[in-house]
Design a protein around this motif. Structure first.
Motif, PDB file in Angstrom:
ATOM      1  N   ARG A  23       1.425  -8.253   4.243  1.00  9.96           N
ATOM      2  CA  ARG A  23       0.553  -7.508   3.875  1.00  9.96           C
ATOM      3  C   ARG A  23      -0.266  -6.292   5.765  1.00  9.96           C
ATOM      4  NH1 ARG A  23      -0.857  -5.263  -0.943  1.00  9.96           N
ATOM      5  NH2 ARG A  23      -0.201  -6.293  -2.744  1.00  9.96           N
ATOM      6  N   THR A  24      -0.595  -5.630   5.617  1.00  6.85           N
ATOM      7  CA  THR A  24      -1.476  -5.311   7.184  1.00  6.85           C
ATOM      8  C   THR A  24      -3.410  -5.961   7.301  1.00  6.85           C
ATOM      9  OG1 THR A  24      -2.962  -2.509   6.546  1.00  6.85           O
ATOM     10  CG2 THR A  24      -0.065  -3.507   7.272  1.00  6.85           C
ATOM     11  N   SER A  25      -4.063  -5.741   8.349  1.00  8.84           N
ATOM     12  CA  SER A  25      -5.155  -6.205   7.926  1.00  8.84           C
ATOM     13  C   SER A  25      -6.159  -5.043   7.697  1.00  8.84           C
ATOM     14  CB  SER A  25      -5.820  -5.869   9.156  1.00  8.84           C
ATOM     15  OG  SER A  25      -5.429  -5.575  10.375  1.00  8.84           O
ATOM     16  N   ASP A  26      -5.352  -4.004   7.728  1.00  6.31           N
ATOM     17  CA  ASP A  26      -5.865  -1.847   6.923  1.00  6.31           C
ATOM     18  C   ASP A  26      -5.956  -2.100   5.087  1.00  6.31           C
ATOM     19  OD1 ASP A  26      -6.676  -1.616   8.816  1.00  6.31           O
ATOM     20  OD2 ASP A  26      -5.338  -0.023   9.195  1.00  6.31           O
ATOM     21  N   ASN A  27      -4.543  -3.602   5.103  1.00  3.18           N
ATOM     22  CA  ASN A  27      -4.206  -3.118   3.465  1.00  3.18           C
ATOM     23  C   ASN A  27      -5.107  -4.449   2.566  1.00  3.18           C
ATOM     24  OD1 ASN A  27      -2.436  -4.839   1.153  1.00  3.18           O
ATOM     25  ND2 ASN A  27      -2.415  -2.907   0.806  1.00  3.18           N
ATOM     26  N   ILE A  28      -5.519  -5.775   3.594  1.00  2.05           N
ATOM     27  CA  ILE A  28      -5.798  -6.554   2.884  1.00  2.05           C
ATOM     28  C   ILE A  28      -7.547  -6.050   3.061  1.00  2.05           C
ATOM     29  CG2 ILE A  28      -6.900  -8.719   3.171  1.00  2.05           C
ATOM     30  CD1 ILE A  28      -4.282  -9.273   5.247  1.00  2.05           C
ATOM     31  N   ALA A  29      -8.395  -5.644   3.923  1.00  4.46           N
ATOM     32  CA  ALA A  29      -9.369  -4.986   4.215  1.00  4.46           C
ATOM     33  C   ALA A  29      -9.719  -3.929   3.178  1.00  4.46           C
ATOM     34  CB  ALA A  29      -9.705  -4.520   5.309  1.00  4.46           C
ATOM     35  N   GLU A  56       4.650  -8.605  14.226  1.00  4.50           N
ATOM     36  CA  GLU A  56       4.682  -7.780  14.829  1.00  4.50           C
ATOM     37  C   GLU A  56       5.139  -6.107  13.924  1.00  4.50           C
ATOM     38  OE1 GLU A  56       1.534  -7.052  17.055  1.00  4.50           O
ATOM     39  OE2 GLU A  56       0.686  -9.610  16.351  1.00  4.50           O
ATOM     40  N   GLY A  57       5.031  -5.299  14.603  1.00  3.35           N
ATOM     41  CA  GLY A  57       5.491  -4.155  15.216  1.00  3.35           C
ATOM     42  C   GLY A  57       5.392  -3.019  13.554  1.00  3.35           C
ATOM     43  N   ALA A  58       6.120  -2.420  13.790  1.00  3.92           N
ATOM     44  CA  ALA A  58       5.907  -1.696  12.103  1.00  3.92           C
ATOM     45  C   ALA A  58       6.010  -1.420  11.382  1.00  3.92           C
ATOM     46  CB  ALA A  58       6.805   0.344  12.780  1.00  3.92           C
ATOM     47  N   LYS A  59       6.704  -2.396  10.623  1.00  3.57           N
ATOM     48  CA  LYS A  59       6.623  -2.952   9.944  1.00  3.57           C
ATOM     49  C   LYS A  59       6.183  -5.028   9.422  1.00  3.57           C
ATOM     50  CE  LYS A  59      10.317  -0.182   8.083  1.00  3.57           C
ATOM     51  NZ  LYS A  59      12.036  -0.453   7.591  1.00  3.57           N
ATOM     52  N   GLY A  60       5.210  -5.110  10.354  1.00  3.75           N
ATOM     53  CA  GLY A  60       4.667  -6.420  10.497  1.00  3.75           C
ATOM     54  C   GLY A  60       2.916  -6.025   9.722  1.00  3.75           C
ATOM     55  N   GLY A  61       2.873  -7.235   9.755  1.00  4.89           N
ATOM     56  CA  GLY A  61       1.940  -7.775   8.794  1.00  4.89           C
ATOM     57  C   GLY A  61       1.667  -9.171   8.607  1.00  4.89           C
ATOM     58  N   PHE A  62       0.442  -9.564   7.532  1.00  8.48           N
ATOM     59  CA  PHE A  62       0.752 -11.246   7.601  1.00  8.48           C
ATOM     60  C   PHE A  62       1.525 -11.181   6.165  1.00  8.48           C
ATOM     61  CE2 PHE A  62      -2.976  -9.650  10.111  1.00  8.48           C
ATOM     62  CZ  PHE A  62      -3.596  -9.978  10.986  1.00  8.48           C
TER      63      PHE A  62
END
Length: 138
Positions: A23-29, A56-62
């Motif tokens: 999950r990206t920070s934008d997705n979580i936000a 990290e990277g284009a397909k990255g996230g938490f």
């Protein structure tokens, strides 16, 4: 209590909901409905606490680094909000017998309340919250 606690719980429950998905920070936000910068601040705290990692990277996230059943709400409260139960007192009149002493008189009451809150939160995990969310959606 400050809102970092509820943002942390929400974020971890979301990550536990889809453990196979980063999950990206934008997705979580978007899920929490707050600004991504605010999410990144809380995620940074969770990363330093060892609860999540990022790729990290284009397909990255938490993603979670711990089993949701092992993360108690008490841990998260301590990490994000310990000491915040006590409100900021207004500058009282030091000449008044109440105003001069009320804050110190209440300190122990708030400290005891916070310990009781932490003990209560010890009984609940991120997995428990996820189960409650699931039950609410039925």
């Amino acid at each position: 209590m400050n809102s970092d606690f509820v943002v942390a719980v929400h974020s971890l429950v979301l990550l536990a909901y889809t453990p196979e998905r980063l999950r990206t920070s934008d997705n979580i936000a978007n899920s929490v409905s707050i600004h991504p910068v605010r999410i990144r601040k809380v995620l940074s705290t969770l990363r330093k606490g060892g609860y999540i990692q990022s790729k990290e990277g284009a397909k990255g996230g938490f993603y979670l680094t711990r089993d949701p059943a092992s993360i108690t709400l008490a841990e998260l409260y301590t990490l994000t909000s310990e000491g915040t139960l006590k409100p900021k007192w207004p500058d009282a009149n030091p000449s008044c017998p109440i105003g001069a002493h009320i804050e110190r008189a209440m300190d122990d009451i708030f400290a005891t309340g916070e310990k009781q809150l932490e003990a209560h939160f010890q009984h609940y995990t991120i997995a428990d919250v996820l189960q409650r969310v699931h039950n609410e959606s039925l």
